[in-house]
Design a protein around this motif. Sequence first.
Motif, PDB file in Angstrom:
ATOM      1  N   LEU A 178       0.816  -1.205   0.000  1.00  0.00           N
ATOM      2  CA  LEU A 178       0.000   0.000   0.000  1.00  0.00           C
ATOM      3  C   LEU A 178       0.853   1.259   0.000  1.00  0.00           C
ATOM      4  O   LEU A 178       0.547   2.237  -0.695  1.00  0.00           O
ATOM      5  N   LEU A 179       1.941   1.254   0.768  1.00  0.00           N
ATOM      6  CA  LEU A 179       2.810   2.432   0.806  1.00  0.00           C
ATOM      7  C   LEU A 179       3.472   2.669  -0.546  1.00  0.00           C
ATOM      8  O   LEU A 179       3.538   3.807  -1.030  1.00  0.00           O
ATOM      9  N   VAL A 180       3.963   1.596  -1.167  1.00  0.00           N
ATOM     10  CA  VAL A 180       4.582   1.738  -2.500  1.00  0.00           C
ATOM     11  C   VAL A 180       3.554   2.189  -3.522  1.00  0.00           C
ATOM     12  O   VAL A 180       3.821   3.047  -4.379  1.00  0.00           O
ATOM     13  N   LEU A 181       2.329   1.629  -3.440  1.00  0.00           N
ATOM     14  CA  LEU A 181       1.274   2.024  -4.371  1.00  0.00           C
ATOM     15  C   LEU A 181       0.899   3.485  -4.185  1.00  0.00           C
ATOM     16  O   LEU A 181       0.642   4.201  -5.159  1.00  0.00           O
ATOM     17  N   ARG A 182       0.878   3.940  -2.945  1.00  0.00           N
ATOM     18  CA  ARG A 182       0.572   5.343  -2.690  1.00  0.00           C
ATOM     19  C   ARG A 182       1.640   6.252  -3.287  1.00  0.00           C
ATOM     20  O   ARG A 182       1.336   7.295  -3.890  1.00  0.00           O
ATOM     21  N   PHE A 183       2.893   5.884  -3.162  1.00  0.00           N
ATOM     22  CA  PHE A 183       3.974   6.684  -3.734  1.00  0.00           C
ATOM     23  C   PHE A 183       3.897   6.710  -5.255  1.00  0.00           C
ATOM     24  O   PHE A 183       4.059   7.761  -5.887  1.00  0.00           O
ATOM     25  N   LEU A 184       3.622   5.560  -5.866  1.00  0.00           N
ATOM     26  CA  LEU A 184       3.496   5.513  -7.323  1.00  0.00           C
ATOM     27  C   LEU A 184       2.288   6.314  -7.792  1.00  0.00           C
ATOM     28  O   LEU A 184       2.322   6.935  -8.860  1.00  0.00           O
ATOM     29  N   THR A 185       1.203   6.298  -7.005  1.00  0.00           N
ATOM     30  CA  THR A 185       0.025   7.082  -7.366  1.00  0.00           C
ATOM     31  C   THR A 185       0.328   8.567  -7.340  1.00  0.00           C
ATOM     32  O   THR A 185      -0.106   9.327  -8.209  1.00  0.00           O
ATOM     33  N   MET A 186       1.107   8.996  -6.362  1.00  0.00           N
ATOM     34  CA  MET A 186       1.497  10.403  -6.304  1.00  0.00           C
ATOM     35  C   MET A 186       2.318  10.790  -7.527  1.00  0.00           C
ATOM     36  O   MET A 186       2.115  11.858  -8.121  1.00  0.00           O
ATOM     37  N   ASN A 187       3.239   9.928  -7.933  1.00  0.00           N
ATOM     38  CA  ASN A 187       4.034  10.219  -9.127  1.00  0.00           C
ATOM     39  C   ASN A 187       3.158  10.254 -10.381  1.00  0.00           C
ATOM     40  O   ASN A 187       3.333  11.122 -11.253  1.00  0.00           O
ATOM     41  N   THR A 188       2.184   9.322 -10.480  1.00  0.00           N
ATOM     42  CA  THR A 188       1.299   9.309 -11.641  1.00  0.00           C
ATOM     43  C   THR A 188       0.432  10.555 -11.689  1.00  0.00           C
ATOM     44  O   THR A 188       0.219  11.145 -12.757  1.00  0.00           O
ATOM     45  N   GLU A 189      -0.075  10.987 -10.535  1.00  0.00           N
ATOM     46  CA  GLU A 189      -0.882  12.203 -10.499  1.00  0.00           C
ATOM     47  C   GLU A 189      -0.067  13.424 -10.916  1.00  0.00           C
ATOM     48  O   GLU A 189      -0.565  14.296 -11.644  1.00  0.00           O
ATOM     49  N   ASP A 190       1.183  13.491 -10.470  1.00  0.00           N
ATOM     50  CA  ASP A 190       2.030  14.613 -10.885  1.00  0.00           C
ATOM     51  C   ASP A 190       2.294  14.591 -12.383  1.00  0.00           C
ATOM     52  O   ASP A 190       2.292  15.635 -13.047  1.00  0.00           O
ATOM     53  N   GLU A 191       2.534  13.396 -12.934  1.00  0.00           N
ATOM     54  CA  GLU A 191       2.768  13.305 -14.380  1.00  0.00           C
ATOM     55  C   GLU A 191       1.529  13.724 -15.168  1.00  0.00           C
ATOM     56  O   GLU A 191       1.630  14.438 -16.167  1.00  0.00           O
ATOM     57  N   ARG A 192       0.352  13.297 -14.728  1.00  0.00           N
ATOM     58  CA  ARG A 192      -0.872  13.702 -15.421  1.00  0.00           C
ATOM     59  C   ARG A 192      -1.090  15.207 -15.310  1.00  0.00           C
ATOM     60  O   ARG A 192      -1.508  15.856 -16.276  1.00  0.00           O
ATOM     61  N   ARG A 193      -0.808  15.766 -14.152  1.00  0.00           N
ATOM     62  CA  ARG A 193      -0.966  17.207 -13.972  1.00  0.00           C
ATOM     63  C   ARG A 193      -0.016  17.968 -14.892  1.00  0.00           C
ATOM     64  O   ARG A 193      -0.385  18.983 -15.495  1.00  0.00           O
ATOM     65  N   ASP A 194       1.213  17.487 -15.019  1.00  0.00           N
ATOM     66  CA  ASP A 194       2.159  18.135 -15.930  1.00  0.00           C
ATOM     67  C   ASP A 194       1.688  18.034 -17.377  1.00  0.00           C
ATOM     68  O   ASP A 194       1.821  18.995 -18.153  1.00  0.00           O
ATOM     69  N   GLU A 195       1.147  16.867 -17.757  1.00  0.00           N
ATOM     70  CA  GLU A 195       0.657  16.726 -19.125  1.00  0.00           C
ATOM     71  C   GLU A 195      -0.515  17.658 -19.401  1.00  0.00           C
ATOM     72  O   GLU A 195      -0.605  18.266 -20.470  1.00  0.00           O
ATOM     73  N   ILE A 196      -1.426  17.797 -18.436  1.00  0.00           N
ATOM     74  CA  ILE A 196      -2.574  18.687 -18.624  1.00  0.00           C
ATOM     75  C   ILE A 196      -2.117  20.130 -18.723  1.00  0.00           C
ATOM     76  O   ILE A 196      -2.579  20.906 -19.580  1.00  0.00           O
ATOM     77  N   GLU A 197      -1.181  20.524 -17.866  1.00  0.00           N
ATOM     78  CA  GLU A 197      -0.665  21.891 -17.929  1.00  0.00           C
ATOM     79  C   GLU A 197       0.041  22.160 -19.248  1.00  0.00           C
ATOM     80  O   GLU A 197      -0.093  23.241 -19.827  1.00  0.00           O
ATOM     81  N   ALA A 198       0.789  21.176 -19.741  1.00  0.00           N
ATOM     82  CA  ALA A 198       1.460  21.357 -21.029  1.00  0.00           C
ATOM     83  C   ALA A 198       0.452  21.476 -22.168  1.00  0.00           C
ATOM     84  O   ALA A 198       0.616  22.284 -23.085  1.00  0.00           O
ATOM     85  N   ALA A 199      -0.637  20.675 -22.101  1.00  0.00           N
ATOM     86  CA  ALA A 199      -1.654  20.754 -23.145  1.00  0.00           C
ATOM     87  C   ALA A 199      -2.379  22.098 -23.115  1.00  0.00           C
ATOM     88  O   ALA A 199      -2.632  22.706 -24.154  1.00  0.00           O
ATOM     89  N   VAL A 200      -2.688  22.587 -21.918  1.00  0.00           N
ATOM     90  CA  VAL A 200      -3.344  23.893 -21.807  1.00  0.00           C
ATOM     91  C   VAL A 200      -2.434  25.002 -22.291  1.00  0.00           C
ATOM     92  O   VAL A 200      -2.852  25.940 -22.984  1.00  0.00           O
ATOM     93  N   ALA A 201      -1.163  24.906 -21.938  1.00  0.00           N
ATOM     94  CA  ALA A 201      -0.214  25.921 -22.399  1.00  0.00           C
ATOM     95  C   ALA A 201      -0.065  25.901 -23.916  1.00  0.00           C
ATOM     96  O   ALA A 201       0.066  26.940 -24.554  1.00  0.00           O
ATOM     97  N   ALA A 202      -0.119  24.695 -24.502  1.00  0.00           N
ATOM     98  CA  ALA A 202      -0.018  24.610 -25.963  1.00  0.00           C
ATOM     99  C   ALA A 202      -1.253  25.192 -26.644  1.00  0.00           C
ATOM    100  O   ALA A 202      -1.161  25.807 -27.709  1.00  0.00           O
TER     101      ALA A 202
END
Length: 355
Positions: A238-262
């Motif tokens: 669960l702890l490892v999954l939580r850490f990976l989920t945080m990384n995935t959420e950050d990656e998705r947020r970066d992708e959305i911000e990049a798409a909006v900026a484009a």
Amino acid sequence: MKRQNVRTLSLIVCTFTYLLIGAAVFDALESENEIEMKRSLLSYEEKIIAQYNISDEDFERIRENALRSRQYRVENQWKFVGALYFSLVVCSVIGYGHSTPKTVPGKLFCMIYALVGIPLFLIMFQSVGERLNTFVTFLLKHIKKCFRWKNTEVSQTDLIVITLILSTIILTTGALLFSKFEGWKLLDALYYCFITLTTIGFGDFVAMQRDHNNPEYIVLSLLFIIIGLTVISAAMNLLVLRFLTMNTEDERRDEIEAAVAAQNAVRLEGDVITGNGGVVSNAQERPEFQEALSVCSCSCYKWRSPKDKIYNSNPNSNHISPFIHSTVNMSNKDDELSDEMESFLEWQRNKRASL
């Protein structure tokens, strides 16, 4: 800098800082006790040597013999029950070191056996831990439905809390069990359970090292290690999954911000920003004129042929059509004004002729 890089750098700094803090605390707690214990043991050795008139060489041989015979305190250590306990300790990477193979075939087989058994046990513990988390999720969801809670969803935080509670129960139960059967203090038994389930395995406390003929105690000792490691694996999963989920959420947020900026980016070539803030793509700065004719509002404007065109834009560029309509309306008004001006001039000419 990205959030993932910042988090990774923070983890590295926190890990080394934690190591330094641990070294400082253990130094403060254990160093003086180590000096006192060493002084006490040396004085006791000198007393034995003086009492029995033993040479230093003989005493060193006695010491080596005592250290080697430590793992043979239990009779039949390598019989089936002891070998089963050793196999479990090897595959679960606890490694107490209380007993080790001495023969060449035994050492070779231990390496091959561990090479296959350790990955097998890790996968098994992870799989059973995931099934345990699924069962706990199902159970919690139905409990919330029974109590008619508004939010019946089970979060990862709920699962982590439940697994920590289960781990505490298992540690407490194991401490009571080994305190009874091994005769240890409760703190020592709790210390042994924690060191075992975290696979640290110092080996200063090892169960089943006395001459036990109680099969129930043997079964409970083996089940304690298996069930405890399963629950700990579920919590770690669960702890490892939580850490990976945080990384995935950050990656998705970066992708959305990049798409909006484009989408909001303004291109200097070929794009025109309209009055309402929109962006028109592939717009031309100047319309393509087929005939270079004047659009002035003078009196000569009315002699333009009705078939003459003011201009034609690119048919693919529909965004300049309002400009065409406004220009046509202006030309119509100019025609009316020029007609009025001509009638006024004609009236003046007639008046002069009459005079």
